[in-house]
Write a protein that holds these residues in place. Structure first.
Motif, PDB file in Angstrom:
ATOM      1  N   LYS A   1       9.997  16.746 -45.204  1.00  0.00           N
ATOM      2  CA  LYS A   1       9.911  18.198 -45.102  1.00  0.00           C
ATOM      3  C   LYS A   1      11.302  18.804 -45.054  1.00  0.00           C
ATOM      4  N   ALA A   2      11.484  19.888 -45.811  1.00  0.00           N
ATOM      5  CA  ALA A   2      12.772  20.563 -45.850  1.00  0.00           C
ATOM      6  C   ALA A   2      12.670  21.945 -45.224  1.00  0.00           C
ATOM      7  N   ALA A   3      13.640  22.277 -44.388  1.00  0.00           N
ATOM      8  CA  ALA A   3      13.800  23.644 -43.901  1.00  0.00           C
ATOM      9  C   ALA A   3      14.886  24.285 -44.749  1.00  0.00           C
ATOM     10  N   VAL A   4      14.523  25.315 -45.481  1.00  0.00           N
ATOM     11  CA  VAL A   4      15.462  25.974 -46.391  1.00  0.00           C
ATOM     12  C   VAL A   4      16.056  27.192 -45.691  1.00  0.00           C
ATOM     13  N   PHE A   5      17.342  27.137 -45.398  1.00  0.00           N
ATOM     14  CA  PHE A   5      18.055  28.243 -44.759  1.00  0.00           C
ATOM     15  C   PHE A   5      18.617  29.147 -45.850  1.00  0.00           C
ATOM     16  N   THR A   6      18.378  30.453 -45.731  1.00  0.00           N
ATOM     17  CA  THR A   6      18.895  31.391 -46.725  1.00  0.00           C
ATOM     18  C   THR A   6      18.910  32.785 -46.115  1.00  0.00           C
ATOM     19  N   ASP A   7      19.178  33.796 -46.912  1.00  0.00           N
ATOM     20  CA  ASP A   7      19.095  35.178 -46.430  1.00  0.00           C
ATOM     21  C   ASP A   7      18.295  36.008 -47.418  1.00  0.00           C
ATOM     22  N   LYS A   8      17.994  37.236 -47.028  1.00  0.00           N
ATOM     23  CA  LYS A   8      17.139  38.100 -47.851  1.00  0.00           C
ATOM     24  C   LYS A   8      17.748  38.363 -49.217  1.00  0.00           C
ATOM     25  N   GLY A   9      19.065  38.553 -49.262  1.00  0.00           N
ATOM     26  CA  GLY A   9      19.715  38.842 -50.532  1.00  0.00           C
ATOM     27  C   GLY A   9      19.575  37.719 -51.523  1.00  0.00           C
ATOM     28  N   VAL A  10      19.765  36.493 -51.066  1.00  0.00           N
ATOM     29  CA  VAL A  10      19.623  35.321 -51.936  1.00  0.00           C
ATOM     30  C   VAL A  10      18.186  35.190 -52.412  1.00  0.00           C
ATOM     31  N   GLU A  11      17.241  35.391 -51.510  1.00  0.00           N
ATOM     32  CA  GLU A  11      15.825  35.294 -51.861  1.00  0.00           C
ATOM     33  C   GLU A  11      15.438  36.350 -52.886  1.00  0.00           C
ATOM     34  N   GLN A  12      15.873  37.592 -52.651  1.00  0.00           N
ATOM     35  CA  GLN A  12      15.527  38.684 -53.564  1.00  0.00           C
ATOM     36  C   GLN A  12      16.180  38.531 -54.927  1.00  0.00           C
TER      37      GLN A  12
ATOM     38  N   VAL B   1      18.431  28.501 -34.730  1.00  0.00           N
ATOM     39  CA  VAL B   1      18.333  27.087 -34.340  1.00  0.00           C
ATOM     40  C   VAL B   1      16.978  26.808 -33.698  1.00  0.00           C
ATOM     41  N   GLU B   2      16.531  27.712 -32.821  1.00  0.00           N
ATOM     42  CA  GLU B   2      15.241  27.520 -32.159  1.00  0.00           C
ATOM     43  C   GLU B   2      14.089  27.613 -33.158  1.00  0.00           C
ATOM     44  N   LYS B   3      14.231  28.490 -34.121  1.00  0.00           N
ATOM     45  CA  LYS B   3      13.201  28.594 -35.159  1.00  0.00           C
ATOM     46  C   LYS B   3      13.151  27.300 -35.971  1.00  0.00           C
ATOM     47  N   PHE B   4      14.317  26.732 -36.262  1.00  0.00           N
ATOM     48  CA  PHE B   4      14.351  25.474 -37.007  1.00  0.00           C
ATOM     49  C   PHE B   4      13.688  24.345 -36.224  1.00  0.00           C
ATOM     50  N   ARG B   5      13.942  24.285 -34.925  1.00  0.00           N
ATOM     51  CA  ARG B   5      13.370  23.206 -34.114  1.00  0.00           C
ATOM     52  C   ARG B   5      11.861  23.131 -34.242  1.00  0.00           C
ATOM     53  N   ARG B   6      11.232  24.274 -34.437  1.00  0.00           N
ATOM     54  CA  ARG B   6       9.767  24.315 -34.515  1.00  0.00           C
ATOM     55  C   ARG B   6       9.229  23.860 -35.861  1.00  0.00           C
ATOM     56  N   THR B   7      10.100  23.673 -36.856  1.00  0.00           N
ATOM     57  CA  THR B   7       9.625  23.313 -38.198  1.00  0.00           C
ATOM     58  C   THR B   7       9.270  21.844 -38.329  1.00  0.00           C
ATOM     59  N   GLY B   8       9.928  20.993 -37.567  1.00  0.00           N
ATOM     60  CA  GLY B   8       9.709  19.555 -37.705  1.00  0.00           C
ATOM     61  C   GLY B   8      10.302  18.982 -38.977  1.00  0.00           C
ATOM     62  N   ALA B   9      11.222  19.688 -39.612  1.00  0.00           N
ATOM     63  CA  ALA B   9      11.812  19.238 -40.869  1.00  0.00           C
ATOM     64  C   ALA B   9      12.816  18.112 -40.641  1.00  0.00           C
ATOM     65  N   ASP B  10      12.910  17.210 -41.615  1.00  0.00           N
ATOM     66  CA  ASP B  10      13.893  16.127 -41.537  1.00  0.00           C
ATOM     67  C   ASP B  10      15.023  16.313 -42.552  1.00  0.00           C
ATOM     68  N   LEU B  11      15.063  17.494 -43.180  1.00  0.00           N
ATOM     69  CA  LEU B  11      16.154  17.835 -44.104  1.00  0.00           C
ATOM     70  C   LEU B  11      16.413  19.331 -44.010  1.00  0.00           C
ATOM     71  N   ILE B  12      17.673  19.706 -43.930  1.00  0.00           N
ATOM     72  CA  ILE B  12      18.069  21.108 -43.990  1.00  0.00           C
ATOM     73  C   ILE B  12      18.719  21.360 -45.343  1.00  0.00           C
ATOM     74  N   VAL B  13      18.227  22.372 -46.042  1.00  0.00           N
ATOM     75  CA  VAL B  13      18.815  22.784 -47.312  1.00  0.00           C
ATOM     76  C   VAL B  13      19.301  24.224 -47.134  1.00  0.00           C
ATOM     77  N   ALA B  14      20.601  24.422 -47.217  1.00  0.00           N
ATOM     78  CA  ALA B  14      21.175  25.758 -47.050  1.00  0.00           C
ATOM     79  C   ALA B  14      21.546  26.321 -48.410  1.00  0.00           C
ATOM     80  N   VAL B  15      20.947  27.457 -48.749  1.00  0.00           N
ATOM     81  CA  VAL B  15      21.218  28.125 -50.021  1.00  0.00           C
ATOM     82  C   VAL B  15      21.786  29.508 -49.694  1.00  0.00           C
ATOM     83  N   GLY B  16      23.084  29.663 -49.836  1.00  0.00           N
ATOM     84  CA  GLY B  16      23.666  30.949 -49.481  1.00  0.00           C
ATOM     85  C   GLY B  16      25.170  30.874 -49.333  1.00  0.00           C
ATOM     86  N   GLY B  17      25.727  31.887 -48.670  1.00  0.00           N
ATOM     87  CA  GLY B  17      27.158  31.947 -48.436  1.00  0.00           C
ATOM     88  C   GLY B  17      27.543  31.264 -47.137  1.00  0.00           C
TER      89      GLY B  17
END
Length: 388
Positions: free
Chosen positions: A33-44, A81-97
């Motif tokens: 499972k991947a937790a994808v970190f990003t922001d609204k601008g990147v998503e939009q 960080v607390e929101k990520f802890r609840r995901t149970g993901a074993d991979l972090i993917v950061a898409v952004g600045g």
């Protein structure tokens, strides 16, 4: 130059046209499972489409965390960080600045409930990597995808502070120039100058060494030769890719050397007045490097040789002339990219001068890297210079 030094780098870096298309082969069978970190601008902007498709094709479940703020405070980073802890993901993917990647790196070493971002501010070494990270920068500037640093604002100090821990070195990095195609010129310019500052500061730092100089010099060459096209020409994919690589190299140089008084004095501008990090560095870059020139003229001349065009390379110039020409070239680029050169553009005047001086001089971690000592009076003169 340091007699003993080291180099820390991400374990794997993937670059070139269509590099995003390699996510499936990189992750398939290795993560659930991947937790994808990003922001609204990147998503939009639609920049998540290919990464999400690739992760899905690799059989990974995904959770998207999109509410990452620009220039986050330590408490805002803690919420993520607390929101990520609840995901149970074993991979972090950061898409952004830089801000997205910085918070993602903090999450990777603070996945245990007992550890908070504020505790890491007090003792960065407490963090241990719990989750693998993949960094996909969408700007060519911060170099966060290559560093062990995470920068957060501390509200009560009205200052940005760096959390530095080797455990935050990313595991995987993808550099794909196609992600920069729709980047607004304003953002491309400020982040590009940030990368330029990294290269120049690391090369002229007290901690400069054989390893850092190799990366800083090549970063400067790539950045000086490509920044204008990358910012001004939407279709200049080669220039954008070169800027991504240059920013990455400058990030590697940071991990081996370190930035200096430009970044130190810029931290209060971001922490108190929320001026974008790249802009505050651009405003301070020329004043600080002119101030530093007597102590690092040789290094500035060497950088000029690295970035000079063929015609300039054939000219007979003294060391001082080369150093001056490098500073002039930097000034030309900043002016061409229409980045503010004064704090007056942000309504900041002399009434806050002493506050800035006090806050800037607190950033001793970076001021200690500066080849020329910055006294209280020096800081005052430098801040006054950028208020006019």
């Amino acid at each position: 130059m340091l007699e003993q030094y080291s180099l820390s780098m991400p374990k794997a870096v993937y670059s070139g046209k269509g590099a995003l298309g390699r996510i499936r082969e990189i992750t398939e069978g290795k993560f659930k499972k991947a937790a994808v970190f990003t922001d609204k601008g990147v998503e939009q902007a639609g920049l998540l489409e290919i990464p999400l498709e690739q992760l899905k094709a690799a059989g990974l479940d995904t959770t998207i965390i999109t509410d990452l703020p620009a220039e986050p405070s330590c408490d805002e980073a803690q919420e993520i960080v607390e929101k990520f802890r609840r995901t149970g993901a074993d991979l972090i993917v950061a898409v952004g600045g830089g801000s997205v990647m910085d918070v993602a790196k903090l999450a990777s070493i603070a996945a245990n409930d007992f550890l908070t971002v504020r505790k890491l501010l007090e003792n960065p070494g407490l963090g241990k990597k719990c989750v693998k990270t993949m960094m996909i920068p969408t700007t060519a500037g911060t170099g966060s995808e290559a560093t062990m640093n995470s920068i957060v604002a501390v509200p009560e100090k009205e200052l940005k502070v760096g959390i530095v821990n080797p455990e935050m070195i990313p595991d995987m990095v993808i550099l794909d120039g196609g992600l920069l195609a729709r980047l607004p010129k304003k953002i491309a310019a400020s982040t590009g100058i940030d990368a330029m500052a990294h290269a120049v500061e690391c090369f002229t730092s007290n901690k400069a060494n054989t390893f850092s100089n190799l990366f800083a010099k090549e970063a400067a060459r790539l950045i000086f030769h490509n920044i204008l096209a990358a910012c001004e020409e939407p279709e200049a994919e080669e220039a954008k890719t070169n800027m991504l690589i240059g920013a990455f190299y400058a990030g590697v140089a940071i991990s081996s050397s370190g930035t200096t008084a430009v970044h130190a004095l810029s931290y209060p501008l971001g922490g108190k007045y929320h001026i974008p990090h790249g802009v505050s560095n651009a405003i301070l870059l020329l004043p600080v490097m002119r101030f530093n020139k007597p102590a690092c003229q040789k290094e500035l001349a060497e950088l000029f040789d690295a970035v000079a065009g063929k015609e300039e390379q054939n000219l007979q110039m003294t060391e001082e002339e080369k150093a001056d020409r490098l500073l002039e070239r930097m000034e030309e680029i900043i002016r061409r990219l229409e980045i503010p050169s004064s704090l007056s553009a942000f309504g900041i005047g002399t009434e806050v001068l002493e506050e800035l001086v006090t806050a800037g001089l607190e950033v001793k971690r970076l001021l200690n890297n500066n080849k020329k000592e910055v006294t209280c009076e020096d800081a005052r003169r430098l801040y006054l210079e950028i208020m006019n």
